[in-house]
Motif scaffolding. Sequence first.
Motif, PDB file in Angstrom:
ATOM      1  N   ALA A  61      42.449  28.115  45.414  1.00 59.02           N
ATOM      2  CA  ALA A  61      42.582  27.946  43.968  1.00 59.02           C
ATOM      3  C   ALA A  61      42.609  29.323  43.314  1.00 59.02           C
ATOM      4  CB  ALA A  61      41.410  27.125  43.435  1.00 59.02           C
ATOM      5  N   ASP A  62      43.111  29.375  42.092  1.00 59.96           N
ATOM      6  CA  ASP A  62      43.170  30.625  41.335  1.00 59.96           C
ATOM      7  C   ASP A  62      41.742  31.118  41.062  1.00 59.96           C
ATOM      8  OD1 ASP A  62      43.087  32.424  39.071  1.00 59.96           O
ATOM      9  OD2 ASP A  62      45.160  31.873  38.652  1.00 59.96           O
ATOM     10  N   PRO A  63      41.396  32.324  41.503  1.00 55.28           N
ATOM     11  CA  PRO A  63      40.025  32.806  41.332  1.00 55.28           C
ATOM     12  C   PRO A  63      39.619  33.022  39.876  1.00 55.28           C
ATOM     13  CG  PRO A  63      41.409  34.522  42.279  1.00 55.28           C
ATOM     14  CD  PRO A  63      42.225  33.266  42.224  1.00 55.28           C
ATOM     15  N   HIS A  64      40.574  33.224  38.980  1.00 57.92           N
ATOM     16  CA  HIS A  64      40.234  33.387  37.565  1.00 57.92           C
ATOM     17  C   HIS A  64      40.060  32.039  36.874  1.00 57.92           C
ATOM     18  CE1 HIS A  64      40.391  37.712  37.088  1.00 57.92           C
ATOM     19  NE2 HIS A  64      41.441  37.723  37.885  1.00 57.92           N
ATOM     20  N   GLU A  65      40.874  31.063  37.260  1.00 59.83           N
ATOM     21  CA  GLU A  65      40.817  29.739  36.633  1.00 59.83           C
ATOM     22  C   GLU A  65      39.689  28.891  37.207  1.00 59.83           C
ATOM     23  OE1 GLU A  65      43.394  27.703  34.803  1.00 59.83           O
ATOM     24  OE2 GLU A  65      44.283  29.542  34.034  1.00 59.83           O
ATOM     25  N   VAL A  66      39.598  28.843  38.521  1.00 58.37           N
ATOM     26  CA  VAL A  66      38.659  27.955  39.198  1.00 58.37           C
ATOM     27  C   VAL A  66      37.450  28.719  39.732  1.00 58.37           C
ATOM     28  CG1 VAL A  66      38.389  26.293  41.079  1.00 58.37           C
ATOM     29  CG2 VAL A  66      40.520  26.383  39.788  1.00 58.37           C
ATOM     30  N   GLY A  67      37.683  29.921  40.214  1.00 61.27           N
ATOM     31  CA  GLY A  67      36.597  30.727  40.752  1.00 61.27           C
ATOM     32  C   GLY A  67      36.809  31.078  42.211  1.00 61.27           C
ATOM     33  N   VAL A  68      35.801  31.696  42.763  1.00 58.60           N
ATOM     34  CA  VAL A  68      35.812  32.144  44.152  1.00 58.60           C
ATOM     35  C   VAL A  68      34.982  31.168  44.980  1.00 58.60           C
ATOM     36  CG1 VAL A  68      35.135  34.002  45.723  1.00 58.60           C
ATOM     37  CG2 VAL A  68      36.084  34.551  43.471  1.00 58.60           C
ATOM     38  N   CYS A  69      35.527  30.762  46.107  1.00 60.75           N
ATOM     39  CA  CYS A  69      34.832  29.827  46.994  1.00 60.75           C
ATOM     40  C   CYS A  69      33.551  30.456  47.531  1.00 60.75           C
ATOM     41  CB  CYS A  69      35.751  29.442  48.151  1.00 60.75           C
ATOM     42  SG  CYS A  69      35.022  28.236  49.271  1.00 60.75           S
ATOM     43  N   VAL A  70      32.513  29.648  47.598  1.00 53.52           N
ATOM     44  CA  VAL A  70      31.231  30.152  48.078  1.00 53.52           C
ATOM     45  C   VAL A  70      31.338  30.696  49.504  1.00 53.52           C
ATOM     46  CG1 VAL A  70      30.183  28.057  49.048  1.00 53.52           C
ATOM     47  CG2 VAL A  70      28.759  29.698  47.835  1.00 53.52           C
TER      48      VAL A  70
ATOM     49  N   ALA B  64      30.950  35.339  53.081  1.00 55.59           N
ATOM     50  CA  ALA B  64      31.554  36.276  54.036  1.00 55.59           C
ATOM     51  C   ALA B  64      31.412  37.713  53.549  1.00 55.59           C
ATOM     52  CB  ALA B  64      33.029  35.932  54.249  1.00 55.59           C
ATOM     53  N   LYS B  65      31.591  37.933  52.257  1.00 53.95           N
ATOM     54  CA  LYS B  65      31.500  39.301  51.718  1.00 53.95           C
ATOM     55  C   LYS B  65      30.073  39.828  51.763  1.00 53.95           C
ATOM     56  CE  LYS B  65      33.033  42.334  48.078  1.00 53.95           C
ATOM     57  NZ  LYS B  65      33.828  43.304  48.793  1.00 53.95           N
ATOM     58  N   THR B  66      29.108  38.967  51.454  1.00 55.32           N
ATOM     59  CA  THR B  66      27.716  39.420  51.411  1.00 55.32           C
ATOM     60  C   THR B  66      27.060  39.457  52.789  1.00 55.32           C
ATOM     61  OG1 THR B  66      26.859  37.179  51.062  1.00 55.32           O
ATOM     62  CG2 THR B  66      27.354  38.501  49.079  1.00 55.32           C
ATOM     63  N   GLY B  67      27.542  38.620  53.700  1.00 55.18           N
ATOM     64  CA  GLY B  67      26.905  38.529  55.011  1.00 55.18           C
ATOM     65  C   GLY B  67      25.604  37.744  54.984  1.00 55.18           C
ATOM     66  N   LEU B  68      25.343  37.063  53.874  1.00 54.53           N
ATOM     67  CA  LEU B  68      24.120  36.281  53.731  1.00 54.53           C
ATOM     68  C   LEU B  68      24.348  34.839  54.173  1.00 54.53           C
ATOM     69  CD1 LEU B  68      23.086  37.539  50.180  1.00 54.53           C
ATOM     70  CD2 LEU B  68      22.091  38.229  52.379  1.00 54.53           C
ATOM     71  N   ALA B  69      23.271  34.134  54.417  1.00 56.29           N
ATOM     72  CA  ALA B  69      23.357  32.722  54.782  1.00 56.29           C
ATOM     73  C   ALA B  69      23.915  31.919  53.610  1.00 56.29           C
ATOM     74  CB  ALA B  69      21.976  32.195  55.155  1.00 56.29           C
TER      75      ALA B  69
END
Length: 113
Positions: free
Chosen positions: A48-57, A62-67
């Motif tokens: 989905a569009d990251p500005h309209e809908v957002g970024v998938c958790v 993956a970016k943070t490396g957190l659970a």
Amino acid sequence: MKTRDELSPDTSAELLEVFKALANPVRLQLLQWLRNPEEHFPVEEAIADPHEVGVCVSHIQAKTGLAQSTVSAYMASLERAGLVRSTRVGKWTHYRRDEERIAQVVGVLSHSL
């Protein structure tokens, strides 16, 4: 006596929720990344569009490396503070900044502190 610039108890409670959410360096970083999601997350993999809908958790995880549970808890904190909004797309939750709410918080701070 309350002056014109004093905060109501409700406004004070809302600001405290914002301050608590931003007091964690990872949550603060997440909010900064979501300001320009195409610079920080794999847009080509987005459903989905990251500005309209957002970024998938899952991309945030993956970016943070957190659970996943930690990322979900961090995003829930930001959402309770009104700084982000969530949208479900199928089984995935996407987050985007609530720019209107962020502007309101900045406005309250500029007039009251």
